[in-house]
Design a protein around this motif. Structure first.
Motif, PDB file in Angstrom:
ATOM      1  N   MET A 261       0.845  -1.197   0.000  1.00 51.32           N
ATOM      2  CA  MET A 261       0.000   0.000   0.000  1.00 51.32           C
ATOM      3  C   MET A 261       0.880   1.246   0.000  1.00 51.32           C
ATOM      4  N   GLY A 262       0.321   2.347  -0.433  1.00 49.31           N
ATOM      5  CA  GLY A 262       1.115   3.574  -0.433  1.00 49.31           C
ATOM      6  C   GLY A 262       0.324   4.791  -0.856  1.00 49.31           C
ATOM      7  N   PHE A 263       1.083   5.843  -1.198  1.00 47.12           N
ATOM      8  CA  PHE A 263       0.496   7.115  -1.623  1.00 47.12           C
ATOM      9  C   PHE A 263       0.899   7.424  -3.060  1.00 47.12           C
ATOM     10  N   PHE A 264      -0.048   8.004  -3.807  1.00 47.17           N
ATOM     11  CA  PHE A 264       0.276   8.678  -5.067  1.00 47.17           C
ATOM     12  C   PHE A 264      -0.094  10.139  -4.846  1.00 47.17           C
ATOM     13  N   THR A 265       0.913  11.016  -4.950  1.00 46.55           N
ATOM     14  CA  THR A 265       0.656  12.445  -4.733  1.00 46.55           C
ATOM     15  C   THR A 265       0.704  13.176  -6.070  1.00 46.55           C
ATOM     16  N   ASP A 266      -0.434  13.682  -6.473  1.00 46.33           N
ATOM     17  CA  ASP A 266      -0.540  14.454  -7.714  1.00 46.33           C
ATOM     18  C   ASP A 266      -0.350  15.928  -7.351  1.00 46.33           C
ATOM     19  N   THR A 267       0.847  16.431  -7.610  1.00 44.85           N
ATOM     20  CA  THR A 267       1.164  17.797  -7.150  1.00 44.85           C
ATOM     21  C   THR A 267       0.371  18.862  -7.916  1.00 44.85           C
ATOM     22  N   THR A 268      -0.183  18.502  -9.075  1.00 47.82           N
ATOM     23  CA  THR A 268      -0.880  19.522  -9.880  1.00 47.82           C
ATOM     24  C   THR A 268      -2.196  19.957  -9.247  1.00 47.82           C
ATOM     25  N   VAL A 269      -2.741  19.150  -8.333  1.00 48.77           N
ATOM     26  CA  VAL A 269      -4.017  19.552  -7.720  1.00 48.77           C
ATOM     27  C   VAL A 269      -3.867  19.952  -6.253  1.00 48.77           C
ATOM     28  N   CYS A 270      -2.607  20.013  -5.776  1.00 48.20           N
ATOM     29  CA  CYS A 270      -2.377  20.459  -4.395  1.00 48.20           C
ATOM     30  C   CYS A 270      -2.612  21.968  -4.331  1.00 48.20           C
ATOM     31  N   ILE A 271      -3.399  22.403  -3.334  1.00 47.46           N
ATOM     32  CA  ILE A 271      -3.682  23.839  -3.203  1.00 47.46           C
ATOM     33  C   ILE A 271      -2.943  24.456  -2.010  1.00 47.46           C
ATOM     34  N   GLY A 272      -2.112  23.659  -1.368  1.00 45.66           N
ATOM     35  CA  GLY A 272      -1.291  24.200  -0.271  1.00 45.66           C
ATOM     36  C   GLY A 272      -2.073  24.515   0.985  1.00 45.66           C
TER      37      GLY A 272
ATOM     38  N   ILE B  24      -3.414  13.843  -2.484  1.00 43.66           N
ATOM     39  CA  ILE B  24      -2.823  12.650  -1.857  1.00 43.66           C
ATOM     40  C   ILE B  24      -3.832  11.522  -2.009  1.00 43.66           C
ATOM     41  N   GLN B  25      -3.453  10.504  -2.754  1.00 44.82           N
ATOM     42  CA  GLN B  25      -4.337   9.353  -2.942  1.00 44.82           C
ATOM     43  C   GLN B  25      -3.700   8.133  -2.297  1.00 44.82           C
ATOM     44  N   PHE B  26      -4.499   7.410  -1.550  1.00 46.65           N
ATOM     45  CA  PHE B  26      -4.014   6.208  -0.860  1.00 46.65           C
ATOM     46  C   PHE B  26      -4.626   4.977  -1.524  1.00 46.65           C
TER      47      PHE B  26
END
Lengths: 268, 301
Positions: free
Chosen positions: A5-16, A163-165
């Motif tokens: 298991m883990g994370f996929f972080t799509d930085t393009t949709v991060c709003i900080g 952040i998708q788990f």
């Protein structure tokens, strides 16, 4: 046996928004910095600045501005990469760092003695000492939540699904589709750490980036610390051998000189 | 930019720097004492006994410094035994900090045994239990202990450099020469400590002459290895454009190596400078890397 298991972080949709940082701190009961008194970094809107023993999630703000109307913000929620080949786990001398049944990497705080070898071994600068426990700490990928079927606090709190788990296999498929989608829109997008044949056997927390890895504070080709062991040990052995020979040659010379001198012969 | 610049600093500072110096010195002093024990003359016994004393004190001090530096000092034994599965041993042959903990423990044991043996030989042990232990370490047993302890001494002097190389930190992990450099520095500082301390135990001019001559050769080896270390860093060398670079050039190369090489007539003064250089070598190599912070690098600061 659960699957990795883990994370996929799509930085393009991060709003900080840093909701992940807050959720992580709250769930893991991590202490506030500086006794909870607000501390400003002084050169960025990002005031927590980095991952450490009390920040297991950190939203990095990358401010790329050439002028008032020409620039962009890149945001990335950074975390332990839960490397398939983990440098921290490799060097830990107490056995405190373990790999779990979810293929994640966890530091057992009751075993760690705070030697800090893992801090120097991690190529991503993820680990640091928690001043309250005196031990090295980092993201556990919410091992306690995973054990009871819950998703990690940070991905649960993320309002944009940056952040998708999930299972690594599924996350990789989803990530490749997202890259294709962005490339079709003309966006330069690449995955970092998604290749199981790549650096460190792949990262169980991988990223979608729209700039070079170094811009996000990520090494281009992270490696294991043990890569230096054989060479460094060989050179040390050679150095010791040279010094040993020099010592013995010196003693032999002294004996030879002594045989010709007033003190005469005798052993050595 | 090297990938090592994205790692975090482990904060190995004010206990670890003296440990690296004292451990190297103790290992080097024991190694030279063991060489003289095996291949020297009876007149070298004063140097041998001094070397074992320095090693024993140094090994105990090293263990204390290492323990104090831990975030949880009372858990120091977790490096030796599996805390959840006691008394199963904790050992990783591929982790320098793991095998180093065992090396320090064993080196401490051998150096204390040798020191007790040497003191028993002089009749200087008053406590019956210590006298009994020291009495056993003589003849063939003493030689065996010295042989194994001498190798352990070299190991302790060098593994600290290997430990630094087996990380992902700038400078340390960018060169494979730190272990070799620390071996040479450990032996040269060990010789320097013997030159300073053994006259008080009755060392002869011939013994001191050999030590002084050997230290000159060890310093040349150290200088060559230091050159190889710097050469191997390549573009990373820009980190030396700092106070630490100045310290390395002036303190280590200038005062710690070149000046003693030119001071044949004054071995005691030269030895003091060698000790200073050995300490500054650890200080510069450790703090130059410790000062590099990942987030500041990324932010271009």
């Amino acid at each position: 046996m659960p699957e990795p298991m883990g994370f996929f972080t799509d930085t393009t949709v991060c709003i900080g928004c840093k909701a992940c940082e807050v959720a992580c701190k709250e769930w893991n009961q991590l202490p506030a910095k500086n006794g909870g008194i607000g501390e400003l970094s002084g050169d960025s809107y990002d005031n927590t600045r980095k991952l450490d023993g009390i920040h297991w999630r950190h939203v990095r703000f990358i401010e790329q501005f050439k002028g008032p109307y020409d620039g962009r913000w890149l945001m990335m929620s950074d975390v332990c990469k839960h490397c398939v080949q983990a440098g921290c786990l490799e060097v830990c001398p107490t056995g405190a760092i373990i790999r779990t049944e979810f293929d994640t990497v966890v530091i057992q705080s009751d075993v760690c003695n705070g030697c800090r070898a893992c801090i120097a071994a991690c190529p991503f600068g993820v680990i640091d000492v928690n001043p309250v426990s005196g031990t090295a700490q980092k993201c556990t990928l919410c091992y306690d939540r995973l054990k009871v079927g819950l998703e990690p606090a940070c991905s649960k709190a993320c309002p944009t699904d940056s952040i998708q788990f999930g299972s690594i296999v599924e996350l990789r498929t989803r990530a490749h589709k997202r890259v294709d989608q962005l490339k079709a829109q003309g966006v330069k997008a690449e995955l970092y750490g998604a290749d199981p044949d790549g650096a460190l056997g792949g990262l169980n927390s991988f990223y979608l980036l729209v700039d070079e890895p170094e811009v996000y504070g990520l090494p281009r080709k992270p490696t294991l610390p043990s890569r230096n062991l054989a060479k460094s040990a060989s050179f040390s052995f050679a150095s010791a051998a040279v010094l040993g020979v020099l010592a013995l040659v010196g003693l032999r010379k002294r004996r030879m000189d002594g045989m010709g001198g007033p003190s005469g012969g005798g052993p050595n | 930019m090297s990938d090592t610049f994205f790692s975090g600093a482990p904060h190995w500072t004010w206990f670890i720097i003296p440990y690296f110096f004292v451990g190297g010195l103790a290992g080097g002093a024991y190694f030279l004492a063991a060489v003289l024990d095996w291949f020297g003359r009876p007149e070298d016994r004063a140097v041998v006994r001094t070397g074992y004393d320095i090693a024993a004190v140094g090994a105990i001090l090293s263990g204390l410094l290492l323990t104090i530096d831990l975030g949880r000092p009372l858990r120091f034994w977790h490096m030796l035994f599996q805390s959840e599965n006691f008394p199963a041993l904790m050992f990783k042959g591929w982790s320098p900090i793991s095998f180093g903990a065992w090396a320090i423990l064993l080196f401490g044991l051998f150096s204390v045994l040798s020191a007790l043996g040497a003191r028993a030989e002089e009749g200087r042990l008053q406590i019956p239990a210590l006298r009994a232990v020291g009495g056993v370490v003589k003849g063939g047993v003493a030689k065996l202990v010295a042989g194994v302890g001498g190798l352990l001494g070299l190991f302790v002097a060098g593994y600290t450099g290997i430990l630094l190389s087996v990380t992902n930190r700038p400078i340390w992990a960018d060169s494979p020469w730190l272990g070799a450099l620390f071996v040479a520095s450990g032996v040269s500082t060990g010789a320097a400590a013997l030159i300073l301390r053994s006259p008080g135990r009755g060392a002869t001019e011939r013994s001191l002459g050999w030590l002084s001559s050997f230290d000159t050769k060890a310093l040349v080896v150290e200088l060559l290895v230091l050159a190889a270390f710097i050469w191997s860093l390549g573009p990373i060398n820009r980190v030396w454009v700092s106070f630490w670079g100045l310290l390395l050039l002036v303190g280590v190369v200038g005062f710690g190596i070149l000046a003693p090489l030119r001071m044949h007539a004054k071995p005691a003064q030269a030895a003091k400078l060698v000790l200073l250089g050995g300490f500054l070598l650890r200080l510069a190599t450790i703090l130059a890397s410790e000062g590099i912070d990942r987030y500041r690098v990324t932010a271009g600061l």
